[in-house]
Design an enzyme around this catalytic site. Structure first.
Site, PDB file in Angstrom:
ATOM      1  N   ASN A 170       0.827  -1.214   0.000  1.00 47.88           N
ATOM      2  CA  ASN A 170       0.000   0.000   0.000  1.00 47.88           C
ATOM      3  C   ASN A 170       0.861   1.265   0.000  1.00 47.88           C
ATOM      4  OD1 ASN A 170       0.994   0.095   2.577  1.00 47.88           O
ATOM      5  ND2 ASN A 170      -0.992   0.143   3.619  1.00 47.88           N
TER       6      ASN A 170
ATOM      7  N   SER B 127      12.154 -10.541  13.841  1.00 53.19           N
ATOM      8  CA  SER B 127      13.259  -9.660  14.207  1.00 53.19           C
ATOM      9  C   SER B 127      13.981 -10.187  15.435  1.00 53.19           C
ATOM     10  CB  SER B 127      12.696  -8.270  14.512  1.00 53.19           C
ATOM     11  OG  SER B 127      13.649  -7.468  15.164  1.00 53.19           O
TER      12      SER B 127
ATOM     13  N   TYR C 147       6.246  -2.352  18.643  1.00 50.39           N
ATOM     14  CA  TYR C 147       6.709  -2.970  17.394  1.00 50.39           C
ATOM     15  C   TYR C 147       7.210  -4.388  17.662  1.00 50.39           C
ATOM     16  CZ  TYR C 147      10.060  -4.327  13.806  1.00 50.39           C
ATOM     17  OH  TYR C 147      10.756  -5.047  12.877  1.00 50.39           O
TER      18      TYR C 147
ATOM     19  N   LYS D 133       5.846  -8.412  16.510  1.00 51.71           N
ATOM     20  CA  LYS D 133       6.631  -9.519  15.939  1.00 51.71           C
ATOM     21  C   LYS D 133       6.467 -10.779  16.798  1.00 51.71           C
ATOM     22  CE  LYS D 133       8.258  -7.292  12.445  1.00 51.71           C
ATOM     23  NZ  LYS D 133       7.671  -7.559  11.130  1.00 51.71           N
TER      24      LYS D 133
ATOM     25  N   ASN E  15      16.096   6.816  11.875  1.00 50.80           N
ATOM     26  CA  ASN E  15      16.305   6.372  13.260  1.00 50.80           C
ATOM     27  C   ASN E  15      17.496   5.438  13.341  1.00 50.80           C
ATOM     28  OD1 ASN E  15      13.860   7.518  14.409  1.00 50.80           O
ATOM     29  ND2 ASN E  15      12.799   6.027  13.097  1.00 50.80           N
TER      30      ASN E  15
ATOM     31  N   ARG F 241      20.753   5.961  24.032  1.00 48.91           N
ATOM     32  CA  ARG F 241      19.354   6.041  23.591  1.00 48.91           C
ATOM     33  C   ARG F 241      18.526   5.087  24.457  1.00 48.91           C
ATOM     34  NH1 ARG F 241      18.141   4.540  17.360  1.00 48.91           N
ATOM     35  NH2 ARG F 241      18.829   2.491  18.120  1.00 48.91           N
TER      36      ARG F 241
HETATM   37  P1  NAD Z   1       9.830  -1.299   4.731  1.00 43.60           P
HETATM   38  O1  NAD Z   1       9.005  -0.338   5.498  1.00 43.60           O
HETATM   39  O2  NAD Z   1      10.783  -0.762   3.725  1.00 43.60           O
HETATM   40  O3  NAD Z   1       8.884  -2.393   4.008  1.00 43.60           O
HETATM   41  C1  NAD Z   1       7.635  -2.758   4.537  1.00 43.60           C
HETATM   42  C2  NAD Z   1       6.629  -2.592   3.407  1.00 43.60           C
HETATM   43  O4  NAD Z   1       5.339  -2.964   3.875  1.00 43.60           O
HETATM   44  C3  NAD Z   1       6.519  -1.143   2.908  1.00 43.60           C
HETATM   45  O5  NAD Z   1       6.684  -1.138   1.509  1.00 43.60           O
HETATM   46  C4  NAD Z   1       5.124  -0.717   3.331  1.00 43.60           C
HETATM   47  O6  NAD Z   1       4.581   0.210   2.415  1.00 43.60           O
HETATM   48  C5  NAD Z   1       4.396  -2.040   3.353  1.00 43.60           C
HETATM   49  N1  NAD Z   1       3.218  -2.116   4.218  1.00 43.60           N
HETATM   50  C6  NAD Z   1       3.125  -1.842   5.549  1.00 43.60           C
HETATM   51  N2  NAD Z   1       1.877  -2.071   5.987  1.00 43.60           N
HETATM   52  C7  NAD Z   1       1.171  -2.531   4.937  1.00 43.60           C
HETATM   53  C8  NAD Z   1      -0.165  -2.960   4.759  1.00 43.60           C
HETATM   54  N3  NAD Z   1      -1.039  -2.966   5.766  1.00 43.60           N
HETATM   55  N4  NAD Z   1      -0.563  -3.362   3.530  1.00 43.60           N
HETATM   56  C9  NAD Z   1       0.305  -3.368   2.485  1.00 43.60           C
HETATM   57  N5  NAD Z   1       1.596  -2.985   2.592  1.00 43.60           N
HETATM   58  C10 NAD Z   1       2.014  -2.561   3.809  1.00 43.60           C
HETATM   59  O7  NAD Z   1      10.605  -2.211   5.790  1.00 43.60           O
HETATM   60  P2  NAD Z   1      11.746  -3.291   5.566  1.00 43.60           P
HETATM   61  O8  NAD Z   1      12.976  -2.791   6.218  1.00 43.60           O
HETATM   62  O9  NAD Z   1      11.782  -3.721   4.149  1.00 43.60           O
HETATM   63  O10 NAD Z   1      11.162  -4.454   6.483  1.00 43.60           O
HETATM   64  C11 NAD Z   1      10.370  -5.516   5.966  1.00 43.60           C
HETATM   65  C12 NAD Z   1       9.871  -6.346   7.118  1.00 43.60           C
HETATM   66  O11 NAD Z   1      10.996  -6.817   7.859  1.00 43.60           O
HETATM   67  C13 NAD Z   1       8.994  -5.591   8.110  1.00 43.60           C
HETATM   68  O12 NAD Z   1       7.978  -6.447   8.572  1.00 43.60           O
HETATM   69  C14 NAD Z   1       9.945  -5.251   9.232  1.00 43.60           C
HETATM   70  O13 NAD Z   1       9.281  -5.107  10.467  1.00 43.60           O
HETATM   71  C15 NAD Z   1      10.842  -6.484   9.225  1.00 43.60           C
HETATM   72  N6  NAD Z   1      12.164  -6.233   9.822  1.00 43.60           N
HETATM   73  C16 NAD Z   1      12.931  -5.197   9.362  1.00 43.60           C
HETATM   74  C17 NAD Z   1      14.161  -4.931   9.952  1.00 43.60           C
HETATM   75  C18 NAD Z   1      15.015  -3.768   9.487  1.00 43.60           C
HETATM   76  O14 NAD Z   1      15.892  -3.354  10.231  1.00 43.60           O
HETATM   77  N7  NAD Z   1      14.820  -3.223   8.283  1.00 43.60           N
HETATM   78  C19 NAD Z   1      14.625  -5.744  10.996  1.00 43.60           C
HETATM   79  C20 NAD Z   1      13.836  -6.807  11.428  1.00 43.60           C
HETATM   80  C21 NAD Z   1      12.603  -7.041  10.818  1.00 43.60           C
HETATM   81  N1  UFG Z   2      23.020   4.425  16.855  1.00 46.71           N
HETATM   82  C1  UFG Z   2      23.743   5.584  17.053  1.00 46.71           C
HETATM   83  N2  UFG Z   2      23.312   6.727  16.441  1.00 46.71           N
HETATM   84  C2  UFG Z   2      22.216   6.766  15.633  1.00 46.71           C
HETATM   85  C3  UFG Z   2      21.494   5.564  15.433  1.00 46.71           C
HETATM   86  C4  UFG Z   2      21.918   4.419  16.066  1.00 46.71           C
HETATM   87  O1  UFG Z   2      24.738   5.583  17.768  1.00 46.71           O
HETATM   88  O2  UFG Z   2      21.882   7.845  15.113  1.00 46.71           O
HETATM   89  C5  UFG Z   2      23.490   3.177  17.486  1.00 46.71           C
HETATM   90  C6  UFG Z   2      22.489   2.544  18.427  1.00 46.71           C
HETATM   91  O3  UFG Z   2      22.616   3.093  19.708  1.00 46.71           O
HETATM   92  C7  UFG Z   2      22.874   1.060  18.337  1.00 46.71           C
HETATM   93  C8  UFG Z   2      23.369   0.908  16.895  1.00 46.71           C
HETATM   94  O4  UFG Z   2      23.678   2.221  16.458  1.00 46.71           O
HETATM   95  O5  UFG Z   2      23.957   0.786  19.190  1.00 46.71           O
HETATM   96  C9  UFG Z   2      22.335   0.315  15.966  1.00 46.71           C
HETATM   97  O6  UFG Z   2      21.131   1.078  16.057  1.00 46.71           O
HETATM   98  P1  UFG Z   2      19.956   0.911  14.984  1.00 46.71           P
HETATM   99  O7  UFG Z   2      18.887   1.893  15.366  1.00 46.71           O
HETATM  100  O8  UFG Z   2      20.502   0.991  13.606  1.00 46.71           O
HETATM  101  O9  UFG Z   2      19.466  -0.592  15.181  1.00 46.71           O
HETATM  102  P2  UFG Z   2      18.903  -1.317  16.487  1.00 46.71           P
HETATM  103  O10 UFG Z   2      19.802  -2.482  16.737  1.00 46.71           O
HETATM  104  O11 UFG Z   2      18.632  -0.387  17.592  1.00 46.71           O
HETATM  105  O12 UFG Z   2      17.459  -1.773  15.947  1.00 46.71           O
HETATM  106  C10 UFG Z   2      17.360  -2.748  14.955  1.00 46.71           C
HETATM  107  C11 UFG Z   2      16.096  -2.551  14.107  1.00 46.71           C
HETATM  108  C12 UFG Z   2      14.877  -2.755  14.944  1.00 46.71           C
HETATM  109  C13 UFG Z   2      14.950  -4.056  15.679  1.00 46.71           C
HETATM  110  C14 UFG Z   2      16.223  -4.109  16.480  1.00 46.71           C
HETATM  111  C15 UFG Z   2      16.408  -5.406  17.218  1.00 46.71           C
HETATM  112  O13 UFG Z   2      16.063  -1.242  13.582  1.00 46.71           O
HETATM  113  O14 UFG Z   2      13.752  -2.807  14.069  1.00 46.71           O
HETATM  114  O15 UFG Z   2      17.319  -3.964  15.586  1.00 46.71           O
HETATM  115  O16 UFG Z   2      16.567  -6.441  16.330  1.00 46.71           O
HETATM  116  F1  UFG Z   2      13.891  -4.141  16.522  1.00 46.71           F
END
Ligand code: NAD
Ligand code: UFG
Length: 342
Positions: free
Chosen positions: A32, A124, A149, A153, A198, A292
Site C-alpha cells: 500500500n 526480528s 513494534y 513480531k 532512526n 538512547r
Molecule cells: P519497509 O518499510 O521498507 O517495508 C515494509 C513494506 O510494507 C513497505 O513497503 C510498506 O509500504 C508495506 N506495508 C506496511 N503495511 C502494509 C499494509 N497494511 N498493507 C500493504 N503494505 C504494507 O521495511 P523493511 O525494512 O523492508 O522491512 C520488511 C519487514 O521486515 C517488516 O515487517 C519489518 O518489520 C521487518 N524487519 C525489518 C528490519 C530492518 O531493520 N529493516 C529488521 C527486522 C525485521
Molecule cells: N546508533 C547511534 N546513532 C544513531 C542511530 C543508532 O549511535 O543515530 C546506534 C544505536 O545506539 C545502536 C546501533 O547504532 O547501538 C544500531 O542502532 P539501529 O537503530 O541501527 O538498530 P537497532 O539495533 O537499535 O534496531 C534494529 C532494528 C529494529 C529491531 C532491532 C532489534 O532497527 O527494528 O534492531 O533487532 F527491533
C-alpha cells in the site's frame, strides 16, 4: 515457484524480489506504499529486465486480497508488510498493533481459504529481548520485548506457530533478522527512509551526502570493545538470498521453524563509522551523545541453524555494506523521489 510478497516494494522486499526473479521464480507484489514507493518496483523491473506484477492494496483489505489470490495460484507467501519504526510504535501503539496484526490475520485467513499454506515471515532479533549472553540462538526463550513494534513480531510468531500446530499442512518459517543494511550493487534499489532516519546506517548515509550535519553516537560507555553499541549488520542482498532458500525449505517441510539471519559477527558503531570512512574515502563527523533509551549493549546471531537448514550463510562483509549503501545514496541523494534516476 510463484510467490506473493506482501510489502514487496519496501527495502527488504524489493531486494528479495530481485533475488527471487534471478533464481527463476515468479514474484508478485502487494503493497500500500505506506512506507515505500512504486518507483522501487520500477527499479526492480530494470534490474531483472522484465515486468513484475504489483498490486497497490492494503493487506488488511480482505476483498482485495481475495481478488489477488483468485487471480494467481501461489506456492508461498513472504510476509514483509508491516510498520517497523520502534520509536513511532511507542508513540502510536494502536496503529502498530492494528496494522501489523490485522494484516497478518487477514493474510492467513485468505491463504487458508485458497489452500496456500506456506509462509515466510519477517521477524526480528528484537523478539529475543535483552539476553544476558551472546550469540543469540533460536532456542533461547524470549525475555520479552521493549516496545509495541517488537510485541507485534512476538505475537505474529505465535499466531503463525499456532496455525502450523493446528493444521499439519502448513509450513511456517520465521526469519529473525538482525540489522539489515546495504543496497543492491547496481545502486538502483536501497533503503529510502522518510524523514530523519532512526537507524544507524541510513543516518550515516545522509551525513555522508551532506543532508545531515553529523552523527550522534548514542553512548560510549557500554561494556563493549570501544564502549559503543555492538550489532550484527547483515547485507540486504544476503538477507534476500536467505528468503529464496527459505521458500525452498518451506516447499519441502511442514511445521514451523525459527531461523536467525545474521552474520554471527558483531561490529560497534565506531567500527561502522570508520569502515564507512575508509572504503568510501569520506569523513563522517560524529559526537558522543547520551545512550538512547531502550538500547542494549550488544547482540549478534548464532547463524548455524540457517546454514544447517537452508544452506545459507552471509557472503558479504562490512566493507560491501558500507560501499553499497554509499553508492545508492550518492546516486539517489533524495531517495526514490526527486532523484534523476539511474
Ligand atoms: P519497509 O518499510 O521498507 O517495508 C515494509 C513494506 O510494507 C513497505 O513497503 C510498506 O509500504 C508495506 N506495508 C506496511 N503495511 C502494509 C499494509 N497494511 N498493507 C500493504 N503494505 C504494507 O521495511 P523493511 O525494512 O523492508 O522491512 C520488511 C519487514 O521486515 C517488516 O515487517 C519489518 O518489520 C521487518 N524487519 C525489518 C528490519 C530492518 O531493520 N529493516 C529488521 C527486522 C525485521
Ligand atoms: N546508533 C547511534 N546513532 C544513531 C542511530 C543508532 O549511535 O543515530 C546506534 C544505536 O545506539 C545502536 C546501533 O547504532 O547501538 C544500531 O542502532 P539501529 O537503530 O541501527 O538498530 P537497532 O539495533 O537499535 O534496531 C534494529 C532494528 C529494529 C529491531 C532491532 C532489534 O532497527 O527494528 O534492531 O533487532 F527491533
Amino acid at each position: 515457484m510463484k510467490i506473493l510478497l506482501t510489502g514487496g516494494a519496501g527495502f527488504i522486499g524489493s531486494h528479495t524480489c530481485v533475488e527471487l526473479c534471478q533464481a527463476g521464480h515468479e514474484a508478485v507484489i502487494v503493497d500500500n506504499y505506506v512506507n515505500s514507493s512504486p518507483e522501487a518496483v520500477r527499479r526492480v523491473e530494470k534490474i531483472v529486465r522484465h515486468p513484475v506484477v504489483c498490486y497497490e492494496a492494503d493487506v488488511r483489505d480482505a476483498a482485495a486480497m481475495n481478488r489477488i489470490f483468485d487471480e494467481h495460484s501461489f506456492d508461498a507467501v513472504i510476509h514483509f508488510a508491516g510498520l517497523k519504526a520502534v520509536g513511532e510504535s511507542v508513540a502510536q501503539p494502536l496503529r502498530y498493533y492494528r496494522n501489523n496484526l490485522d494484516s497478518t490475520l487477514t493474510l492467513m485467513e485468505v491463504m487458508q481459504a485458497h489452500g496456500v499454506k506456506r509462509i515466510v515471515f519477517s521477524s526480528s532479533a528484537t523478539v529475543y529481548g535483552n539476553q544476558p549472553v551472546v550469540p543469540y540462538r533460536e532456542d533461547m526463550p524470549s525475555l520479552g520485548c521493549t516496545n509495541p513494534y517488537g510485541w507485534t513480531k512476538f505475537m505474529i510468531e505465535k499466531i503463525l506457530e499456532g496455525q502450523a500446530a493446528a493444521d499439519p499442512e502448513w509450513s511456517v518459517v520465521l526469519l529473525r533478522y538482525f540489522n539489515p543494511i546495504g543496497a543492491h550493487a547496481s545502486g538502483l534499489i536501497g533503503e529510502d527512509p522518510s524523514g530523519i532516519p532512526n537507524n544507524l546506517m541510513p543516518y550515516i548515509a545522509k551525513v555522508a551526502v551532506g543532508e545531515l550535519d553529523h552523527l550522534n553516537v548514542f553512548g560510549n560507555d557500554y561494556p563493549t570493545k570501544d564502549g559503543t553499541g555492538v550489532r550484527d549488520y547483515i547485507h540486504v542482498v544476503d538477507l534476500a538470498r536467505g528468503h529464496v532458500l527459505a521458500c525452498g525449505y518451506a516447499a519441502e517441510h511442514t511445521g514451523s521453524e525459527i531461523i536467525n539471519l545474521g552474520t554471527g559477527v558483531g561490529y560497534s558503531v565506531l567500527d561502522l563509522v570508520h569502515t564507512f570512512d575508509r572504503v568510501n574515502n569520506v569523513h563522517i563527523p560524529y559526537v558522543i551523545a547520551p545512550r538512547r533509551a531502550g538500547d542494549i549493549a550488544e547482540n549478534y546471531a548464532d547463524p548455524s541453524k540457517a546454514l544447517a537448514l537452508l544452506g545459507w550463510k552471509a557472503e558479504k562483509n562490512l566493507e560491501d555494506m558500507c560501499r553499497d549503501t554509499y553508492h545508492f545514496q550518492t546516486l539517489n541523494p533524495k531517495g526514490y523521489h526527486g532523484s534523476a534516476g539511474v
